[in-house]
Motif scaffolding. Structure first.
Motif, PDB file in Angstrom:
ATOM      1  N   HIS B 220      -9.604   3.520   4.179  1.00 46.41           N
ATOM      2  CA  HIS B 220      -9.986   3.431   2.765  1.00 46.41           C
ATOM      3  C   HIS B 220     -11.290   4.161   2.475  1.00 46.41           C
ATOM      4  O   HIS B 220     -11.447   4.768   1.418  1.00 46.41           O
ATOM      5  CB  HIS B 220     -10.098   1.962   2.330  1.00 46.41           C
ATOM      6  CG  HIS B 220      -8.770   1.316   2.107  1.00 46.41           C
ATOM      7  ND1 HIS B 220      -8.117   0.631   3.102  1.00 46.41           N
ATOM      8  CD2 HIS B 220      -7.953   1.286   1.018  1.00 46.41           C
ATOM      9  CE1 HIS B 220      -6.964   0.182   2.622  1.00 46.41           C
ATOM     10  NE2 HIS B 220      -6.837   0.568   1.374  1.00 46.41           N
ATOM     11  N   THR B 522      -3.468   3.515   3.401  1.00 46.56           N
ATOM     12  CA  THR B 522      -4.084   2.995   2.166  1.00 46.56           C
ATOM     13  C   THR B 522      -3.042   2.681   1.098  1.00 46.56           C
ATOM     14  O   THR B 522      -3.345   1.968   0.143  1.00 46.56           O
ATOM     15  CB  THR B 522      -5.100   3.994   1.581  1.00 46.56           C
ATOM     16  OG1 THR B 522      -4.434   5.235   1.290  1.00 46.56           O
ATOM     17  CG2 THR B 522      -6.252   4.232   2.543  1.00 46.56           C
ATOM     18  N   TYR B 527      -7.317  -3.313   0.582  1.00 46.43           N
ATOM     19  CA  TYR B 527      -8.540  -2.519   0.585  1.00 46.43           C
ATOM     20  C   TYR B 527      -9.529  -3.010   1.640  1.00 46.43           C
ATOM     21  O   TYR B 527      -9.789  -4.206   1.763  1.00 46.43           O
ATOM     22  CB  TYR B 527      -9.202  -2.576  -0.792  1.00 46.43           C
ATOM     23  CG  TYR B 527     -10.409  -1.669  -0.896  1.00 46.43           C
ATOM     24  CD1 TYR B 527     -10.242  -0.302  -1.062  1.00 46.43           C
ATOM     25  CD2 TYR B 527     -11.707  -2.178  -0.799  1.00 46.43           C
ATOM     26  CE1 TYR B 527     -11.334   0.542  -1.142  1.00 46.43           C
ATOM     27  CE2 TYR B 527     -12.802  -1.341  -0.874  1.00 46.43           C
ATOM     28  CZ  TYR B 527     -12.606   0.014  -1.052  1.00 46.43           C
ATOM     29  OH  TYR B 527     -13.695   0.855  -1.120  1.00 46.43           O
TER      30      TYR B 527
END
Lengths: 166, 788
Positions: B220, B522, B527
């Protein structure tokens, strides 16, 4: 700039394969990118780390230091050929049982060197010493690999577990 | 049921890695893919005055050359993550025509094959106006040093104090009965995962989206920073880490060359692969360490520690890296270790030099802190004639002291520090291999407390670390009863796929075989700002999975109770079968439960249909692991060679989820540290040319260097972490260099005072042995470094 090309035929894990490739193509790149056998890894490209080790006519070789054309007409063995799909060889199983790998990048080269060592009848001490000493592993600290070698060698005919006379 | 947490479970991803069926980034090949090679600076300092790619572009195999000018026009600055107070760098350009280290990326060649791209590299003509280099951080502080950023008027990129300073601490040193003072140094290191960095980037012009397969610890973070530097929205970028061949800190942020390779894919409209080669790694991948400590330890007349202080000059390289002076800061906050001090502090100066930037590596700052503190303590013991173990125990925090707030703002959580040291002490007492002739033997110990499980987001905000410290775990039972765990942490060999599966399977009371762990993408992973750095995956990511799994089990039990017409308290779960206590034949399998649940049938009132739970875990504190190590070494007085003959570790990382993996992490970490202690060193010549750019010059530890070790664990759960885990990936590396150093000091006490710098290579040792007059005058032992 077009480099000169040549036809290369090798037997890989018992299967005959022919490709036209540049004469400068390294054996490691030929296996990985021309034949799609990506189990052989390239770690240093100068013959020290040992990740790219394959067997050529049964002899362990740094495939990053050999040209594909040098393997023309020869038999190459790679990690993909160690066990039938869905199975593990005894050495692979020993590596799993003893946590002889972490990231797994250097592992195929070590497995190929150990296969050659096993066939050559070298002692367990030599396999853990000189043979493993030809490979760089950043993850394991080698202890798990040595344990795997000992586990595997313990199943070999008795003489192999002993010191081999010089 | 059999407990899975604490069990030696085989790793779930081993079979594919063992059979050559893993997918490392260089194993990925896309139709129409081109190959990128970086044009890199060949000088240490100057300005690019000419970049002529005409001849390269004339080659029909070459599809594009991105020049520095084009790269500068098409990229935005890369934000830095960890900013020190008033740090002069907050962003750095992805491309610039100002050169400040050999290996700095200037442009990109894209061609049909890697070989043809390298051919093109040979004919690109780059001209420079060259400036003077400065390699050494202390030299860069001199008044007449070349300035990397003349506008600053200095090479100091950030300067600040931590803990007690000036009048708070100086009187303690002035009044102390005994002060040990040394200039201690840790060398510059190259990180060297065996898989180099690399990526494959694909730009889809139709959906205007970029997909990047990359070898990284932080998917991320890469996505967010790629979007920033390429001028895209975050949702236009998808980053996927498949199998990662080791990270060790070197793959924990976006590098400029990685952004340039993605730019090449966008420019050519074709998939582009870029793979770092090993020679490149030594210049292009951020280095680590390279720090000088002028450090002092004050003791009273009874050998009680009073104060510790270090004046730190850290080499940041050409610009502040993503973490900038972070390693020196972590050295500072962890300098006190497991001991009581009335005062503790540091002064930090981060200095830019014309070298590769320095950043993260396993042991981040803490390895340096341990080198400094534990050498000082050992030297104090030697000077006072005290036993090194006893002196440590006399000053150590006991379990009754915890939780304990240090002078450097740490709130140590739990454990029994003296017990770890006593256990190691007992092991070494059992062993005494004598010195024999010119082979000297000695045993050394060291001990530390470790900052793991980064970290509360609030704390990260306080220290200017611009990444969130939380992790999210998602646990889902599919309609057929299979279990999927998603987390934002990344697998890079540390076994996190297996240990997260163990946690989820234990919470849900299902067999391991029912669980799949998905990481690294991702598009599907929750996240994660910080990703797999700082020994945090199991602590923070695992804690989230424990809580999500636990909540999902409670829901499944409620649903089962409803369907079996029983009280939830009477439901037992074993190997994925839900039964009513004492009612034989009254049971449902997980698949039977899940099949109906996902249809929305037979649910108790108020129960949701989806069998998915998500937990966001932002821990309230760092988790403090600790350890004591001992090493037995043999020193050859004739060759200067040091051999580590035995090694002991007593380590506490809280709950150990998988002892096999835990041992592997510790042993591998110690091996890395033995490399630091004895061999590894990244060196430059005075003109700023790196001179250790292969494994022939940069010596990695091999099997003969690393003995089998004796590792044992204390298991004091982290009181504030669901599951009780603490981090364990770095402790081995943190403590082993100084443990070996102390053992060498014990073996050759005549040179103990001079053992201030690693690596203790044969040449350094040989010099120290000669300076101390310990060489064999009669023997034919010429200086091996001056052989004709």
């Amino acid at each position: 700039m077009k480099a000169e090309t040549r036809e290369v035929t090798i037997s890989v894990n018992g299967q005959r394969m022919t490709r036209r490739t540049e004469v400068r193509t390294l054996l490691s790149d030929f296996l990985r990118h021309d034949l799609g056998l990506t189990g052989t890894h390239v770690g240093c490209e100068h013959g020290v780390c040992g990740a790219c080790t394959v067997l050529v006519d049964g002899v362990p070789m740094r495939s990053c230091l050999a040209l594909a054309v040098q393997a023309d007409g020869r038999a190459v063995e790679t990690v993909e050929g160690l066990a039938p799909e869905g199975e593990l060889s005894e050495m692979q199983q020993a590596m799993r049982d003893e946590h002889g790998l972490q990231c797994g990048f250097c592992t195929p080269g070590i497995l190929m060197s150990m296969l050659a060592a096993e066939r050559a009848g070298v002692s367990c001490a030599e396999a853990c010493g000189d043979v493993l000493g030809g490979h760089v592993c950043r993850c394991t600290g080698y202890q798990g690999i040595r344990a795997a070698v000992r586990r595997r060698w313990a199943t070999l005919p008795a003489a192999r577990g002993e010191e081999t006379p010089a | 049921m059999n407990r899975l947490v604490g069990a030696r479970v085989a790793r779930i991803n081993d079979p594919r890695l063992l059979t050559g069926r893993g997918t490392y980034v260089d194993d990925i090949s896309l139709p129409g893919m081109l190959h990128a090679v970086m044009v890199r600076a060949s000088i240490a300092h100057g300005r690019v005055t000419r970049f002529d790619a005409a001849e390269a572009l004339a080659d029909e195999d070459v599809h594009a050359v991105i020049t520095p000018e084009q790269a500068m026009a098409r990229t935005r600055d890369l934000p830095l993550v960890w900013l020190a107070p008033e740090q002069r760098h907050t962003h750095v350009p992805v491309a610039t025509d100002e050169v400040r280290y050999v290996g700095q990326p200037l442009g990109v060649v894209v061609a049909d094959t890697r070989a043809s791209a390298e051919d093109a590299l040979d004919v690109i003509d780059v001209g420079y106006d060259e400036l003077d280099a400065v390699v050494d951080a202390e030299a860069a502080l001199a008044d007449d040093a070349p300035l990397l950023y003349p506008g600053w008027g200095t090479n100091v990129v950030a300067s600040y104090d931590i803990g007690d300073t000036g009048e708070e601490i100086e009187p303690v040193f002035a009044g102390a009965a005994h002060v040990v003072e040394r200039r201690l140094q840790v060398q510059r290191l190259a990180v060297n995962p065996i898989e180099p960095r690399g990526l494959v980037a694909q730009w889809d012009a139709g959906t205007e989206s970029l997909t990047v397969w990359i070898s990284t610890q932080v998917s991320h973070h890469i996505r967010d920073h790629l979007a920033i530097v390429l001028g895209l929205r975050a949702d236009q970028v998808r980053v996927i880490a498949r199998d990662v061949g080791g990270g060790f800190g070197s793959k924990e942020h976006l590098y400029a060359d990685e952004a340039l390779a993605c730019l090449a894919a966008m420019t050519t409209g074709r998939p582009v692969k870029w793979i770092e080669d090993r020679g490149e790694h030594f210049g292009a991948t951020f280095h680590a360490r390279d720090v000088v400590h002028r450090a002092r330890l004050a003791l009273d007349e009874n050998g009680r520690f009073l104060a510790i202080h270090s004046d730190i000059v850290g080499n940041c390289g050409a610009h502040a890296s993503n973490v900038g002076t972070g390693p020196f800061r972590i050295s500072s906050i962890m300098l006190p270790g497991p001991y009581r001090f009335e005062r503790a502090g540091t002064r930090i100066r981060g200095v830019v030099t014309t070298t590769t930037p320095t950043g993260a590596m396993r042991g981040f700052g803490m390895q340096e802190a341990s080198w400094v503190r534990e050498r000082l303590v050992d030297e104090a013991a030697r000077e006072l004639g005290a036993d090194p173990v006893e002196l440590r125990l006399r000053n150590m925090l006991g379990p009754e002291d915890l939780p304990y707030e240090t002078r450097t703002y740490q709130r140590y959580d739990s454990g029994d520090y003296p017990e770890a040291l006593r256990r190691v002490g007992a092991e070494i007492d059992k062993r005494s291999r004598p010195s024999e002739g010119r082979i000297r033997r000695g045993v050394g110990v060291a001990t530390h407390v470790e900052f793991t499980g980064l970290g509360p987001s609030k704390m990260q905000q306080l220290v200017g670390f611009h990444l969130g410290g939380f992790e999210t775990g998602v646990v889902r039972v599919e309609p057929d009863g299979s279990v999927v765990v998603s987390s934002g942490v990344v697998g890079m060999g540390q076994g996190i796929e297996t240990t997260l599966a163990q946690l989820a399977a234990e919470q849900l009371h299902v067999p391991m075989s029912a669980v799949t762990v998905r990481l690294g993408d991702t598009a599907t992973a929750p996240y994660s700002a910080s990703g797999s750095i700082a020994s945090r995956s199991m602590v923070v990511g695992g804690g989230a999975v424990v809580r999500a799994g636990g909540r999902l089990r409670e829901r499944l039990v409620r649903i089962a109770a409803h369907r079996l017409e029983a009280d939830p308290g009477d439901i037992e779960v074993e190997e994925g079968v839900f039964s009513v206590k004492g009612v034989p034949g009254s049971s449902l399998t997980l698949a039977e439960l899940a099949g109906h649940a996902w249809l929305g049938w037979n649910l108790p009132p108020g129960e949701r249909a989806d069998l998915e739970e998500k937990d966001v875990h932002d821990p309230e504190n760092v988790s403090y692991s600790y350890a004591s190590h001992a090493a037995a070494v043999a020193v050859d007085l004739d060759t200067g060679q040091v051999r580590v003959e035995d090694y002991w570790v007593v380590h506490d990382a809280g709950t150990v989820v998988n002892p096999m993996i835990a041992d592997g992490q510790v042993v591998g970490g110690v091996a890395h540290g033995i490399g630091i202690a004895l061999h590894e060193e990244m060196r430059y010549d005075p003109a700023g040319q790196p001179i250790t750019t292969s494994y022939l010059d940069y010596v990695m530890p091999t099997a003969e260097d690393i003995p089998d070790m004796d590792v044992s664990h204390l298991c004091t759960p982290a009181p504030h972490i669901p599951g009780g885990m603490k981090g364990l990936g770095e402790g081995g590396t943190i403590l082993s260099p100084v443990t070996v150093g102390n053992a060498v000091a014990a073996a050759v006490p005549e040179i103990a005072e001079k053992l201030v710098e690693t690596p203790l290579s044969p040449s350094r040792m040989w010099t120290l042995i000669h300076e101390a007059g310990l060489h064999d005058e009669a023997g034919p032992h010429d200086d091996p470094t001056s052989k004709e």
